[in-house]
Write an enzyme that holds these catalytic residues in place. Sequence first.
Site, PDB file in Angstrom:
ATOM      1  N   LYS A 174       0.858  -1.180   0.000  1.00 56.80           N
ATOM      2  CA  LYS A 174       0.000   0.000   0.000  1.00 56.80           C
ATOM      3  C   LYS A 174       0.896   1.234   0.000  1.00 56.80           C
ATOM      4  O   LYS A 174       1.397   1.648   1.042  1.00 56.80           O
ATOM      5  CB  LYS A 174      -0.928   0.050   1.213  1.00 56.80           C
ATOM      6  CG  LYS A 174      -1.985   1.168   1.097  1.00 56.80           C
ATOM      7  CD  LYS A 174      -2.500   1.668   2.424  1.00 56.80           C
ATOM      8  CE  LYS A 174      -1.636   2.744   3.027  1.00 56.80           C
ATOM      9  NZ  LYS A 174      -1.592   4.028   2.224  1.00 56.80           N
ATOM     10  N   GLY A 205      -4.808   3.090  -1.277  1.00 58.71           N
ATOM     11  CA  GLY A 205      -5.791   3.375  -0.240  1.00 58.71           C
ATOM     12  C   GLY A 205      -5.198   4.237   0.840  1.00 58.71           C
ATOM     13  O   GLY A 205      -3.999   4.533   0.850  1.00 58.71           O
ATOM     14  N   ASP A 206      -6.025   4.644   1.774  1.00 57.65           N
ATOM     15  CA  ASP A 206      -5.543   5.435   2.903  1.00 57.65           C
ATOM     16  C   ASP A 206      -5.350   4.550   4.123  1.00 57.65           C
ATOM     17  O   ASP A 206      -5.655   3.354   4.107  1.00 57.65           O
ATOM     18  CB  ASP A 206      -6.489   6.603   3.196  1.00 57.65           C
ATOM     19  CG  ASP A 206      -7.918   6.168   3.479  1.00 57.65           C
ATOM     20  OD1 ASP A 206      -8.143   4.970   3.786  1.00 57.65           O
ATOM     21  OD2 ASP A 206      -8.828   7.022   3.395  1.00 57.65           O
ATOM     22  N   GLY A 207      -4.842   5.145   5.197  1.00 61.65           N
ATOM     23  CA  GLY A 207      -4.575   4.382   6.410  1.00 61.65           C
ATOM     24  C   GLY A 207      -5.817   3.797   7.056  1.00 61.65           C
ATOM     25  O   GLY A 207      -5.863   2.596   7.355  1.00 61.65           O
ATOM     26  N   PRO A 208      -6.872   4.607   7.265  1.00 66.02           N
ATOM     27  CA  PRO A 208      -8.081   4.062   7.898  1.00 66.02           C
ATOM     28  C   PRO A 208      -8.755   2.969   7.069  1.00 66.02           C
ATOM     29  O   PRO A 208      -9.441   2.112   7.630  1.00 66.02           O
ATOM     30  CB  PRO A 208      -8.986   5.297   8.012  1.00 66.02           C
ATOM     31  CG  PRO A 208      -8.052   6.459   8.030  1.00 66.02           C
ATOM     32  CD  PRO A 208      -6.924   6.075   7.136  1.00 66.02           C
ATOM     33  N   GLY A 209      -8.558   2.994   5.751  1.00 64.14           N
ATOM     34  CA  GLY A 209      -9.183   1.982   4.905  1.00 64.14           C
ATOM     35  C   GLY A 209      -8.299   0.769   4.730  1.00 64.14           C
ATOM     36  O   GLY A 209      -8.352  -0.197   5.497  1.00 64.14           O
ATOM     37  N   VAL A 210      -7.420   0.816   3.759  1.00 63.19           N
ATOM     38  CA  VAL A 210      -6.560  -0.323   3.438  1.00 63.19           C
ATOM     39  C   VAL A 210      -5.539  -0.598   4.541  1.00 63.19           C
ATOM     40  O   VAL A 210      -5.301  -1.745   4.923  1.00 63.19           O
ATOM     41  CB  VAL A 210      -5.856  -0.087   2.089  1.00 63.19           C
ATOM     42  CG1 VAL A 210      -4.852  -1.207   1.791  1.00 63.19           C
ATOM     43  CG2 VAL A 210      -6.871   0.010   0.969  1.00 63.19           C
ATOM     44  N   GLY A 211      -4.912   0.443   5.073  1.00 65.00           N
ATOM     45  CA  GLY A 211      -3.874   0.244   6.087  1.00 65.00           C
ATOM     46  C   GLY A 211      -4.366  -0.488   7.318  1.00 65.00           C
ATOM     47  O   GLY A 211      -3.729  -1.427   7.799  1.00 65.00           O
ATOM     48  N   GLU A 249       9.666   1.787  10.925  1.00 63.17           N
ATOM     49  CA  GLU A 249      10.678   2.830  10.725  1.00 63.17           C
ATOM     50  C   GLU A 249       9.923   4.146  10.778  1.00 63.17           C
ATOM     51  O   GLU A 249       9.150   4.468   9.881  1.00 63.17           O
ATOM     52  CB  GLU A 249      11.395   2.630   9.392  1.00 63.17           C
ATOM     53  CG  GLU A 249      12.702   3.404   9.284  1.00 63.17           C
ATOM     54  CD  GLU A 249      12.509   4.836   8.847  1.00 63.17           C
ATOM     55  OE1 GLU A 249      12.601   5.735   9.725  1.00 63.17           O
ATOM     56  OE2 GLU A 249      12.247   5.079   7.663  1.00 63.17           O
ATOM     57  N   CYS A 282      13.096  11.616   7.450  1.00 63.20           N
ATOM     58  CA  CYS A 282      13.047  11.284   8.874  1.00 63.20           C
ATOM     59  C   CYS A 282      14.425  11.353   9.523  1.00 63.20           C
ATOM     60  O   CYS A 282      14.543  11.531  10.738  1.00 63.20           O
ATOM     61  CB  CYS A 282      12.445   9.887   9.071  1.00 63.20           C
ATOM     62  SG  CYS A 282      13.237   8.618   8.075  1.00 63.20           S
ATOM     63  N   GLU A 382       8.841  16.809  15.300  1.00 65.97           N
ATOM     64  CA  GLU A 382       9.385  16.601  13.968  1.00 65.97           C
ATOM     65  C   GLU A 382       8.605  17.490  12.999  1.00 65.97           C
ATOM     66  O   GLU A 382       7.407  17.307  12.788  1.00 65.97           O
ATOM     67  CB  GLU A 382       9.257  15.133  13.564  1.00 65.97           C
ATOM     68  CG  GLU A 382       9.903  14.825  12.229  1.00 65.97           C
ATOM     69  CD  GLU A 382       9.760  13.365  11.830  1.00 65.97           C
ATOM     70  OE1 GLU A 382      10.694  12.832  11.218  1.00 65.97           O
ATOM     71  OE2 GLU A 382       8.708  12.764  12.127  1.00 65.97           O
TER      72      GLU A 382
END
Length: 477
Positions: A174, A205-211, A249, A282, A382
């Site tokens: 993803k 997809g986005d985090g709330p969906g696929v992630g 990471e 990062c 950050e």
Amino acid sequence: MPNSTDFYINGKWVAPIRPKDFPVINPATEEVCATISLGEEEDTNAAVAAASAAFDGWSMTDPAERIAAVERLLEIYNRRADEMAEAISLEMGAPIDFARQQQVGAGSWHLEGFIQAAKAFEWDRPLGDWAPGERVFHEPIGVCALITPWNWPMNQITLKVAPALLAGCTMVLKPSEIAPLSGLLFAEMIDEAGLPAGVFNLVNGDGPGVGSTLSAHPEVDMVSFTGSTRAGRLISIAAADTIKRVSLELGGKGANIIFADAGEKAVKQGVIRCFNNTGQSCNAPTRMLVERSRYDEAVEQAAAAAQSITVGASSEPGRHIGPAVSEVQFNKIQDLIQTGIDEGARLVAGGTGRPEHLNRGYFIRPTVFADVTPDMTIYREEIFGPVLSILPFDSEEDAVRIANDTDYGLTNYVQTTDKDKLRRVARRLRSGMVECNGKGLGKGSPFGGFKQSGNGREGGAFGLHEFLEVKTVTDWD
């Protein structure tokens, strides 16, 4: 490139089950440059099912066959490097020369490093003379969910896909929905390399969906995630019920310790390193710690260096920096610059707003603050933009204390001509990596951090281990 709204599942480009359009914005123009479709649970389940079905066959292939597949992928990747550079420049605003040389170059560098590591890897070996007939095997962990960010698209995709393939794992990738075009092009390269159907799958997809679906999925054996510490924490919670391995990471707040005896270009090089990729790294050295006897001079040098950095369109050639990746990031960076001013840091370069010659795009003024103190937000958070904080220290002990005074522990930096001091300080810094006197990491070096910067290591043999289980078998001989 295939239809940008399609997913790559079980060796085929397929339309999402319930299409949900999502615009991809060119951050240099603020205009829509492509449209993708965000996947949902049904699409994710189909990709996981394909990876699960392909696992038995791929996991039992000879390592030499898997190495040959990644070598084919590397050849295709290098041949299509210009296409990849254009995709990355368009989707996340990297200036085109930087995209060719560093963004795309990071991918080929990692692919080469993993091939080298895999050829030397001991996939099985005897335990030792004291245990006759006992053998230790390294075997693929299973179906892996690979969740990657937008800031270094090919760096992070190759850091996960290559070792997973070489280990014998199958996977669902993803990529970031903000910068998905490079991931789609990479999937096309995978297809061209002729990997068996289902070994590699991609769902946008986005985090709330696929992630979140991938993180909690009972048929996913591992999640490898690069991104924010906040998201890493949520993934760990979602994965806990199935006790799957989670490799993270995450963020960083690196200190660049400049001792009085450092080289004369140490400050300028530190500023350039901090602002590389528009500060969207990062491992950027965002806190510059300078020995007090050199502090005033360093502040002047840092301000001059920041003022000499040009900002411009990603489509133009040159050594300038580009925009922040999105309006959300632009606003966050602007707010943090204003917070630094409000909390009393001394602004010596840059500030809020776009550079004067630009009235469109998510461009940030290269910004330097002096006299930053530990109670300030810009010292702690950050920022992920071209913003540097400078503060003085009085002794070696003081420098180590300030550098370690953070929730993060990814990369720190040391500048000194005194080798004994360098070694003492490097050993005491609580970070996964310490870069000294401008010398970068070698091919296959372990990349990862301490504390809230994560818990995994990527690159070379260390990255292979992340995707392997260890099995012991007795009476083998």
